[in-house]
Design a protein around this motif. Structure first.
Motif, mmCIF file in Angstrom:
data_model
loop_
_atom_site.group_PDB
_atom_site.id
_atom_site.type_symbol
_atom_site.label_atom_id
_atom_site.label_comp_id
_atom_site.label_asym_id
_atom_site.label_seq_id
_atom_site.Cartn_x
_atom_site.Cartn_y
_atom_site.Cartn_z
ATOM 1 N N ASN A 84 0.828 -1.203 0.000
ATOM 2 C CA ASN A 84 0.000 0.000 0.000
ATOM 3 C C ASN A 84 0.867 1.258 0.000
ATOM 4 O O ASN A 84 0.519 2.255 -0.644
ATOM 5 C CB ASN A 84 -0.929 0.001 1.223
ATOM 6 N N ARG A 85 1.989 1.177 0.724
ATOM 7 C CA ARG A 85 2.887 2.344 0.798
ATOM 8 C C ARG A 85 3.798 2.441 -0.413
ATOM 9 O O ARG A 85 4.176 3.539 -0.825
ATOM 10 C CB ARG A 85 3.738 2.269 2.083
ATOM 11 N N HIS A 86 4.188 1.283 -0.970
ATOM 12 C CA HIS A 86 5.109 1.237 -2.105
ATOM 13 C C HIS A 86 4.539 0.282 -3.164
ATOM 14 O O HIS A 86 5.002 -0.853 -3.310
ATOM 15 C CB HIS A 86 6.501 0.773 -1.658
ATOM 16 N N PRO A 87 3.541 0.739 -3.910
ATOM 17 C CA PRO A 87 2.813 -0.165 -4.823
ATOM 18 C C PRO A 87 3.654 -0.760 -5.948
ATOM 19 O O PRO A 87 3.252 -1.765 -6.541
ATOM 20 C CB PRO A 87 1.691 0.724 -5.385
ATOM 21 N N HIS A 88 4.809 -0.185 -6.271
ATOM 22 C CA HIS A 88 5.634 -0.714 -7.361
ATOM 23 C C HIS A 88 6.698 -1.702 -6.876
ATOM 24 O O HIS A 88 7.566 -2.092 -7.650
ATOM 25 C CB HIS A 88 6.314 0.435 -8.116
ATOM 26 N N LEU A 89 6.605 -2.121 -5.619
ATOM 27 C CA LEU A 89 7.604 -3.015 -5.050
ATOM 28 C C LEU A 89 7.296 -4.460 -5.449
ATOM 29 O O LEU A 89 6.627 -5.207 -4.735
ATOM 30 C CB LEU A 89 7.648 -2.869 -3.527
ATOM 31 N N THR A 90 7.804 -4.853 -6.608
ATOM 32 C CA THR A 90 7.513 -6.177 -7.164
ATOM 33 C C THR A 90 7.989 -7.303 -6.247
ATOM 34 O O THR A 90 7.309 -8.336 -6.126
ATOM 35 C CB THR A 90 8.177 -6.320 -8.549
ATOM 36 N N SER A 91 9.129 -7.143 -5.610
ATOM 37 C CA SER A 91 9.669 -8.200 -4.750
ATOM 38 C C SER A 91 8.712 -8.510 -3.599
ATOM 39 O O SER A 91 8.523 -9.680 -3.229
ATOM 40 C CB SER A 91 11.035 -7.798 -4.199
#
Length: 393
Positions: free
Chosen positions: A276-283
């Motif tokens: 939710n805080r870092h939506p592009h964090l694929t890992s």
């Protein structure tokens, strides 16, 4: 060649002017030429494109005094920039040998000689010279800076720390961040054999730079080794505030901590909050997908990741989705999987924000620009496909 010729012409003119001035100070004699024969010899060499011989002549003509020191220094610096370090060393040594030099001029010449040695790779001589300059009161600012460079190259981390502490911080050099990196360098070899000492060194690193991601990652690793999982969690979760780009480096260790604490559900909830805080964090998305697969099966994991990829597409996410359903189509799925595997392997995992250096291995000191803590993990998003598909040069 042209650069040297243009520089030597004013040197020649200055030499002639100085000789004429000295001559007229003594007495004006109309019958005598105000110029030395050597002056014309130097000009002749210069006009015949023999700059090496011309240089030797003009250096000899320039008597070392308060009016010509700057000319000698400028000429030597030109040689150093051109890679002719031997000539620069010779000029600086000639200056230092003159008893008429004032104390500031002598110090400046010694600093320049030390830089010559650095440029020539003669680090032992440079170190000795700058250590001598460090004993002066006041010592030149350049001395600790150059010693810091030497000790970094020689991986003498404690000496590097001592020198960094002597440098006044400025906008260009964050010495506190450097000192933290050096403490990490000291701690790393001790991580598997002297946990107590390694943790003390890491605390020193964090005292100088509370945002040192490297110290937090290494602290988490050591705390896991000695089975202090809750402390390890706190150390690793601190990375989000320090630099969220490094969160991908913490996830395997954090999962290990939560599993040993018997609270994997809390880890799932933390991962969801992280997304939710870092939506592009694929890992984080892939880690959460794996946990769903373990608890609810393949189909639930596929459904979750499919919805996620619609909002935040990435090569690694697509590759993982294909792997989850690779038994569904015996021909097409393996083919697509091969393509995504090739893309992931071709993409670089780490990039320097300072010089653009990229590679597949994490370096805390960039091999390209030698700056510390400028490399960070990157994730391969579908927007990078065009670049990845370009043929290698």
């Amino acid at each position: 060649m042209l650069e040297l010729l243009f520089f030597l012409l004013p040197v020649a003119a200055l030499s002639g002017w100085l000789m004429a001035r000295r001559h007229y100070k003594r007495r004006y004699r109309p019958q005598e030429s105000p110029f030395s024969p050597d002056y014309f010899k130097g000009l002749n060499y210069l006009l015949n494109e023999q700059p090496d011989k011309a240089i030797d002549v003009f250096i000899g003509l320039l008597e070392v005094n308060s009016e010509t020191v700057e000319t000698h220094l400028a000429l030597a610096n030109l040689f150093r920039r051109r890679g002719e370090t031997d000539r620069a060393i010779r000029i600086h040594q000639n200056l230092i040998a003159r008893p008429t030099l004032s104390s500031p001029q002598r110090t400046q010449a010694l600093v320049e000689l030390g830089l010559d040695y650095m440029n020539a790779g003669v680090l032992d001589r440079a170190e000795q010279l700058f250590l001598e300059l460090l004993q002066q009161s006041p010592s030149p600012d350049e001395a600790p800076k150059q010693l810091l460079r030497i000790y970094q190259q020689e991986k003498k981390w404690q000496q590097a720390i001592d020198m960094a502490k002597r440098i006044t911080p400025d906008k260009k050099t964050n010495t506190n961040a450097l000192i933290a990196q050096f403490y990490c360098e000291l701690a790393e070899p001790l991580a598997n054999k002297d946990h107590h000492q390694a943790l003390n060194l890491l605390r020193s690193a964090q005292q100088y730079d509370n945002n040192c991601v490297r110290a937090s990652l290494l602290e988490g690793k050591i705390l896991i080794q000695i089975r202090q999982y809750r402390k390890a969690m706190r150390a690793l979760q601190k990375v989000e505030q320090q630099n969220h780009f490094f969160l991908s480096e913490t996830l395997p260790s954090l999962q290990q901590c939560y599993e040993h604490s018997g609270n994997i559900q809390s880890f799932k909830e933390w991962l969801q909050g992280l997304l939710n805080r870092h939506p592009h964090l694929t890992s984080a998305r892939i880690t959460l997908t794996n946990l769903i697969r373990q608890q609810q099966g393949n189909q639930a994991a596929q459904n979750f990741l499919y919805r996620q990829l619609h909002q935040h597409p990435s090569v690694e996410g697509l590759h993982h989705l294909i792997m989850l359903g690779e038994d569904n189509h015996q021909v097409l799925i393996p083919l697509i999987k091969d393509v995504t595997t090739a893309l992931i392997h071709k993409g670089d995992r780490y990039t320097c924000k300072n010089c653009g250096f990229s590679g597949r291995t994490m370096h805390w000191q960039c091999p390209g620009c030698s700056q510390w803590a400028t490399i960070r993990p990157v994730e391969i998003h579908l927007s990078a496909l065009e670049k990845l598909l370009e043929p290698s040069r």
